[in-house]
Design an enzyme around this catalytic site. Structure first.
Site, short mmCIF file in Angstrom:
data_model
loop_
_atom_site.label_atom_id
_atom_site.label_comp_id
_atom_site.label_asym_id
_atom_site.label_seq_id
_atom_site.Cartn_x
_atom_site.Cartn_y
_atom_site.Cartn_z
N HIS A 195 3.99 -12.89 -16.04
CA HIS A 195 5.34 -12.44 -16.43
C HIS A 195 5.29 -11.11 -17.17
O HIS A 195 6.21 -10.29 -17.04
CB HIS A 195 6.01 -13.48 -17.34
N GLU B 84 2.20 -17.12 -17.57
CA GLU B 84 2.89 -16.29 -18.59
C GLU B 84 2.34 -14.87 -18.60
O GLU B 84 3.09 -13.91 -18.77
CB GLU B 84 2.75 -16.92 -19.99
ZN LIG Z 1 7.92 -18.44 -15.51
#
Ligand SMILES: [Zn+2]
Length: 186
Positions: A151, A148
């Protein structure tokens, strides 16, 4: 693998690879806006969308919001499993050999691959209410937060793979490779 999840539709569509939001570095949430209606709506949408997705983690850019916010499963048990909300995270890996395990991504549906990650990390940030977070995470949670966190900086798991030969469609992987293994889908 299929996991129990409620049948509510995601309140926001999850963008897929090719959408520029996935290749953009996100801005920190200004501290004075933490707790505002606008930020609360993004957090609620992330939680609802993740719960409806069957995945274990979701970052704001995956719903097209360029803020540094993600949510992830904080425990492996419970239905629904408790989620942790992290704003403006900083992540520091602990030293140790990289660990390879299977990973998938809600923004790259149907594909899984072997991804090296740090075995454990320290994660700082703010909670939904602005309270300071300082977490030591390893195992699945450690893997998810690395996924995450990437991201938020325009990086996807494919970029982290060192050998694309393990890249598989989920259905083939589950039928032919996975056995008792589970993929971390974030
Ligand atoms: Zn992902």
């Amino acid at each position: 693998m299929p996991r129990p999840y409620n049948r509510r539709m995601p309140v926001r569509p999850i963008v897929r690879l090719g959408h520029p939001a996935l290749r953009t570095s996100c801005e920190p949430v200004p501290p004075e806006r933490i707790g505002s209606a606008e930020v609360e709506q993004v957090v609620t949408d992330l939680v609802d969308t993740l719960r409806a997705s069957g995945g274990s983690g979701l970052a704001a850019p995956e719903i097209g919001v360029a803020w540094q916010i993600f949510v992830f499963d904080s425990e492996l048990r419970g239905d629904p499993r408790p989620l942790r909300v992290v704003l403006n995270p900083l992540l520091e890996p602990h030293t140790g050999e990289m660990v390879y395990d299977w990973e998938g991504c809600l923004s790259i549906p149907e594909l899984v691959g072997l991804v090296p990650r740090h075995p454990s990390v320290r994660l700082w940030g703010k909670g939904r209410d602005g309270a300071a977070l300082d977490l030591e995470l390893s195992g699945l949670a450690g893997r998810l937060v690395q996924h995450e966190y990437d991201h938020l900086h325009g990086i996807v798991f494919l970029d982290r793979m060192r050998d694309l030969r393990s890249l598989s469609y989920m259905a083939e992987w589950e039928a032919l490779v996975a056995g008792e293994e589970h993929a971390a889908v974030g």
